[in-house]
Write an enzyme that holds these catalytic residues in place. Structure first.
Site, PDB file in Angstrom:
ATOM      1  N   GLU A 121       0.744  -1.160  -0.172  1.00 13.30           N
ATOM      2  CA  GLU A 121      -0.027   0.092  -0.212  1.00 13.30           C
ATOM      3  C   GLU A 121       0.691   1.202  -0.051  1.00 13.30           C
ATOM      4  O   GLU A 121       2.063   1.211   0.366  1.00 13.30           O
ATOM      5  CB  GLU A 121      -0.853  -0.083   1.381  1.00 13.30           C
ATOM      6  CG  GLU A 121      -1.800   1.173   1.298  1.00 13.30           C
ATOM      7  CD  GLU A 121      -2.734   0.926   2.435  1.00 13.30           C
ATOM      8  OE1 GLU A 121      -2.578   0.226   3.218  1.00 13.30           O
ATOM      9  OE2 GLU A 121      -3.870   1.560   2.379  1.00 13.30           O
TER      10      GLU A 121
ATOM     11  N   ASN B 256     -12.195  -1.561  -0.892  1.00 20.51           N
ATOM     12  CA  ASN B 256     -11.524  -2.016   0.025  1.00 20.51           C
ATOM     13  C   ASN B 256     -12.519  -1.617   1.585  1.00 20.51           C
ATOM     14  O   ASN B 256     -12.592  -0.286   1.419  1.00 20.51           O
ATOM     15  CB  ASN B 256     -10.100  -1.621   0.174  1.00 20.51           C
ATOM     16  CG  ASN B 256      -9.469  -1.805   1.515  1.00 20.51           C
ATOM     17  OD1 ASN B 256      -9.133  -3.013   1.667  1.00 20.51           O
ATOM     18  ND2 ASN B 256      -9.362  -0.781   2.371  1.00 20.51           N
ATOM     19  N   GLU B 257     -12.521  -2.592   2.221  1.00 22.63           N
ATOM     20  CA  GLU B 257     -13.232  -2.184   3.736  1.00 22.63           C
ATOM     21  C   GLU B 257     -14.083  -1.166   3.604  1.00 22.63           C
ATOM     22  O   GLU B 257     -14.113   0.107   3.921  1.00 22.63           O
ATOM     23  CB  GLU B 257     -11.924  -1.729   4.707  1.00 22.63           C
ATOM     24  CG  GLU B 257     -11.213  -2.844   5.056  1.00 22.63           C
ATOM     25  CD  GLU B 257     -10.348  -2.572   5.941  1.00 22.63           C
ATOM     26  OE1 GLU B 257     -10.274  -1.389   6.589  1.00 22.63           O
ATOM     27  OE2 GLU B 257      -9.578  -3.630   6.392  1.00 22.63           O
TER      28      GLU B 257
ATOM     29  N   TYR C 251      -6.702  -9.332  11.154  1.00 20.42           N
ATOM     30  CA  TYR C 251      -5.347  -9.377  11.727  1.00 20.42           C
ATOM     31  C   TYR C 251      -5.199  -9.849  13.016  1.00 20.42           C
ATOM     32  O   TYR C 251      -6.033  -9.942  13.974  1.00 20.42           O
ATOM     33  CB  TYR C 251      -5.002  -7.588  11.778  1.00 20.42           C
ATOM     34  CG  TYR C 251      -4.835  -6.913  10.537  1.00 20.42           C
ATOM     35  CD1 TYR C 251      -3.517  -6.867  10.180  1.00 20.42           C
ATOM     36  CD2 TYR C 251      -5.861  -6.186   9.771  1.00 20.42           C
ATOM     37  CE1 TYR C 251      -3.296  -6.302   8.808  1.00 20.42           C
ATOM     38  CE2 TYR C 251      -5.690  -5.741   8.776  1.00 20.42           C
ATOM     39  CZ  TYR C 251      -4.346  -5.646   8.229  1.00 20.42           C
ATOM     40  OH  TYR C 251      -4.073  -5.117   6.844  1.00 20.42           O
TER      41      TYR C 251
ATOM     42  N   GLU D 250      -6.085  -9.405   3.568  1.00 19.02           N
ATOM     43  CA  GLU D 250      -5.105  -8.587   4.607  1.00 19.02           C
ATOM     44  C   GLU D 250      -5.130  -9.623   5.908  1.00 19.02           C
ATOM     45  O   GLU D 250      -6.206  -9.882   6.377  1.00 19.02           O
ATOM     46  CB  GLU D 250      -5.615  -7.302   4.933  1.00 19.02           C
ATOM     47  CG  GLU D 250      -5.699  -6.287   3.878  1.00 19.02           C
ATOM     48  CD  GLU D 250      -6.138  -4.865   4.235  1.00 19.02           C
ATOM     49  OE1 GLU D 250      -6.140  -4.542   5.452  1.00 19.02           O
ATOM     50  OE2 GLU D 250      -6.426  -4.196   3.224  1.00 19.02           O
TER      51      GLU D 250
ATOM     52  N   GLN E 288       2.173  -6.189   5.595  1.00 13.36           N
ATOM     53  CA  GLN E 288       2.600  -5.931   3.875  1.00 13.36           C
ATOM     54  C   GLN E 288       3.647  -6.214   3.472  1.00 13.36           C
ATOM     55  O   GLN E 288       4.642  -6.532   4.389  1.00 13.36           O
ATOM     56  CB  GLN E 288       2.189  -4.441   3.790  1.00 13.36           C
ATOM     57  CG  GLN E 288       0.760  -4.102   4.068  1.00 13.36           C
ATOM     58  CD  GLN E 288       0.350  -2.421   3.850  1.00 13.36           C
ATOM     59  OE1 GLN E 288       1.169  -1.790   3.049  1.00 13.36           O
ATOM     60  NE2 GLN E 288      -0.757  -2.189   4.007  1.00 13.36           N
TER      61      GLN E 288
HETATM   62  O1  AHR Z   1      -2.883  -2.503   6.144  1.00 13.25           O
HETATM   63  C1  AHR Z   1      -3.355  -1.521   6.566  1.00 13.25           C
HETATM   64  C2  AHR Z   1      -4.643  -1.175   6.728  1.00 13.25           C
HETATM   65  O2  AHR Z   1      -5.372  -1.889   7.377  1.00 13.25           O
HETATM   66  C3  AHR Z   1      -5.371  -1.095   5.308  1.00 13.25           C
HETATM   67  O3  AHR Z   1      -5.111   0.074   4.779  1.00 13.25           O
HETATM   68  C4  AHR Z   1      -6.907  -1.433   5.593  1.00 13.25           C
HETATM   69  O4  AHR Z   1      -7.377  -2.036   4.617  1.00 13.25           O
HETATM   70  C5  AHR Z   1      -6.756  -2.080   6.936  1.00 13.25           C
HETATM   71  O5  AHR Z   1      -7.748  -1.441   7.868  1.00 13.25           O
END
Ligand code: AHR
Length: 488
Positions: free
Chosen positions: A21, A168-169, A241, A292, A341
Site C-alpha cells: 500500500e 476495500n473495507e 489481523y 489482509e 504488508q
Molecule cells: O494494512 C493497513 C490497513 O489495514 C489497510 O489500509 C486497511 O485496509 C486495513 O484496515
C-alpha cells in the site's frame, strides 16, 4: 500419519500473495527509489527487493491499498512524473503523495517480479466511470480514448490484468457503508469492470471484517446475476489481523501465547464465513480471499505511528506458519491470501533503510513454504500434545503435507511451545520414500529478530532431527520452531 493416496485438492499458489500500500515506506523507499537513485534499481524499482521477492515466488501483489485505494484517483498517477499532481495521504500520516508510483510503475514492478497484479479500485470516493476507464486503460487494445492515452504514455500493448478488487473495507475507511448498500454498489461498479479481448477479470467483492457474519450473509444473498444463475464475483475478501498493540520485540511468554492464540482464531472465522457461503454457493465457485492478514503491533519507537513500521520476530514466523496451515486446511474455499504488508509495514517480509535491506523471519517462512505453492494437499493426521500456558492451551504442533508436480512430498510443521521440543512419529502410507532432508527456523530467544546490523539472527539452517525407519518418520522439533521436510 501421512496418507499420500488421499488427495485433498490443490493449494493455490495465490495463497502466498502479498499486499503493498501507499503507506509509510512500503512503496516509497521500500520499492520505489526513482531512476536517479544511487540505490541499484531498474526503472526506479529496487533491484535487491525484486530479487528477494522473486526468490519466494511471489504469485500476486495487491495495490494501491488498503484504505488508500478508496482515496486514490488513478489518473493522477500517469503521464510525465514531474507533471503529476500531488495529494494528501490522509489515512497514513497526512504526508504528501507525489504520485510518482502509479499504474505504469506498478505494472512494471509486477513484470519484474513475475507476479499477477491485483488492483483494488476506488468505490468510496471514486466514480463508476473512473473505475471503468482504469480497467480500459490497462487492458484494452481497441481504438478508444483510454487506449490512446496509454499509448501516449509509452505503453503500446495492453497489460494482462487478472485480479480486480471492487473497493476495500467499504464498511469502514472505504465509505462506511451498510452491507445492503455496498451489495448494490458492488453490483453497479462491477458491471463496468469489463473484459477486453481475452483478458478475463477475476472480480473480488469487499467482504467482511473479522466476525461480521451479517456482511457475508448479505453479500452472498444479494450478488447473484440477473439470471440468478451465478454470483457476480469470483472472490469475497476477508480481513483479519492478529491485533496485539504492544511491542513487536519486547515481550514475555504471555504475549507469545496470546499472539499465537489470536492467530488461531483465523480457523474459526474461515469455517463460519465458509458455512454461510456454502448456503448460497454450495459448489464453492466463489473463493474466500483473505486479502489482509498478519500481526499488527505498536509501531517501533521513534517512528511515525501512522507508518505502521514494526519489527518482526520468531513469533511472527510462527504466526505465518500457523496461518498457512489453516489456509491449506481450507483450500477448497481459500484460494488466495495477501499478507499485510510486503515491505516496511506491519508483518513485513523485508525491512529497508536507505540502501540496506534485511529479510525478516516471516520472509523465511514464505521461502520455506513455497514448496506448497500449486501442490496437491495430501491427507495428514498428526496427534499432538497441547502447549499449555496458565489456564489456556493450544495444539503444540500444526502441519501440512503436499505433493508437488515432480512427485516430491513436503511436510511443514510448527512447534508453538517456547520451552519444549515436540516428538512426532508419523506413519507414511502410500509413499515410497528413501530419504528425508529439511530445514529449521528457530532461535535461542522467542524475541529474536533480524536487524540491519545483525541480519541473520533468525534464518533457516539444515535440520537433522528427522529420521526414516521403513515407513515411519520420526521428527524431533526444537522448541519454538518451524520446519520444512522433503521426502523423496
Ligand atoms: O494494512 C493497513 C490497513 O489495514 C489497510 O489500509 C486497511 O485496509 C486495513 O484496515
Amino acid at each position: 500419519m501421512i496418507n499420500a493416496a488421499v488427495e485433498q485438492g490443490t493449494i493455490d499458489r495465490h495463497v502466498y500473495g502479498h499486499f503493498a500500500e501507499h503507506l509509510g515506506s512500503c512503496i516509497y523507499g521500500g520499492i520505489w527509489v526513482g531512476e536517479d537513485s544511487e540505490i541499484p534499481n531498474v526503472r526506479g524499482i529496487r533491484k535487491d527487493v525484486v530479487a528477494a521477492l522473486r526468490a519466494i515466488r511471489i504469485p500476486n501483489l495487491r495495490w494501491p491499498g488498503g484504505c488508500f485505494a478508496d482515496e486514490y484517483h488513478w489518473e493522477d498517477g500517469i503521464g510525465p512524473r514531474e507533471k503529476r499532481p500531488t495529494m494528501i495521504n490522509t489515512h497514513w500520516g497526512g504526508v504528501t503523495e507525489n504520485n510518482h508510483f502509479g499504474t505504469h510503475e506498478f505494472m512494471d514492478l509486477c513484470a519484474q517480479l513475475g507476479c499477477e497484479p491485483y488492483i483494488c479500485g476506488n468505490v468510496g470516493s471514486g466514480t463508476v466511470r473512473e473505475m471503468q476507464q482504469w480497467v480500459e486503460y490497462i487492458a484494452s487494445d481497441s481504438i478508444s480514448p483510454m487506449t490512446n492515452l496509454r499509448k501516449e504514455n509509452g505503453r503500446e500493448e495492453p497489460w494482462s490484468l487478472k485480479f480486480w478488487g471492487v473497493g476495500n473495507e467499504n464498511w469502514c475507511c472505504g465509505g462506511c457503508m451498510r452491507p445492503e448498500y455496498y451489495a448494490d454498489e458492488f453490483r453497479r461498479y462491477q458491471t463496468y469492470v469489463r473484459n477486453f479481448g481475452d483478458n478475463e477479470i477475476y472480480k473480488i467483492a469487499c467482504g467482511p471484517n473479522e466476525a461480521d457474519y451479517e456482511w457475508t450473509e448479505t453479500l452472498m444473498k444479494n450478488t447473484l446475476s440477473f439470471q440468478k444463475d451465478q454470483h457476480l464475483m469470483k472472490g469475497l475478501s476477508l480481513h483479519y489481523y492478529t491485533n496485539y498493540r504492544q511491542s513487536a520485540t519486547e515481550f514475555d511468554e504471555s504475549a507469545w501465547f496470546e499472539v499465537l492464540q489470536k492467530t488461531l482464531v483465523m480457523d474459526e472465522l474461515i469455517t463460519r464465513h465458509s458455512a454461510i457461503m456454502d448456503k448460497y454457493d454450495p459448489e464453492k465457485k466463489v473463493a474466500l480471499i483473505i486479502d489482509e492478514w498478519g500481526t499488527w503491533y505498536n509501531a517501533e519507537p521513534d517512528t511515525n505511528p501512522r507508518f505502521l513500521y514494526q519489527q518482526n520476530s520468531l513469533r511472527d514466523a510462527l504466526v505465518a506458519a500457523l496461518n498457512f496451515h489453516i489456509f491449506h486446511e481450507h483450500n477448497e474455499r481459500v484460494r488466495m491470501t495477501n499478507i499485510a504488508q510486503t515491505i516496511n509495514v506491519l508483518q513485513a517480509m523485508i525491512l529497508t533503510e536507505d540502501e540496506k535491506m534485511v529479510l525478516t523471519p516471516t520472509y523465511h517462512v514464505f521461502e520455506m513454504f513455497k514448496v506448497h505453492q500449486g501442490a496437491t494437499r495430501i491427507s495428514l493426521n498428526l496427534e499432538s500434545n497441547d502447549y499449555t500456558f496458565g489456564e489456556s492451551s493450544m495444539p503444540q504442533v500444526s502441519a501440512s503435507a503436499s505433493r508437488d508436480s515432480e512427485g516430491k512430498v513436503h511436510l511443514t510443521l510448527s512447534n508453538t511451545n517456547p520451552s519444549d521440543s515436540a516428538d512426532i512419529s508419523c506413519d507414511l502410507l502410500g509413499l515410497e520414500v528413501s530419504s528425508v532432508s529439511g530445514r529449521v527456523l528457530t532461535a535461542e530467544q522467542m524475541t529474536a529478530h533480524n536487524t540491519f546490523e545483525k541480519p541473520d539472527q533468525v534464518r533457516p539452517v539444515d535440520f537433522e532431527g528427522a529420521r526414516l525407519d521403513g515407513s515411519n518418520l520420526s521428527i524431533v522439533m526444537p522448541a519454538m520452531s518451524v520446519v520444512v521436510l522433503e521426502l523423496v
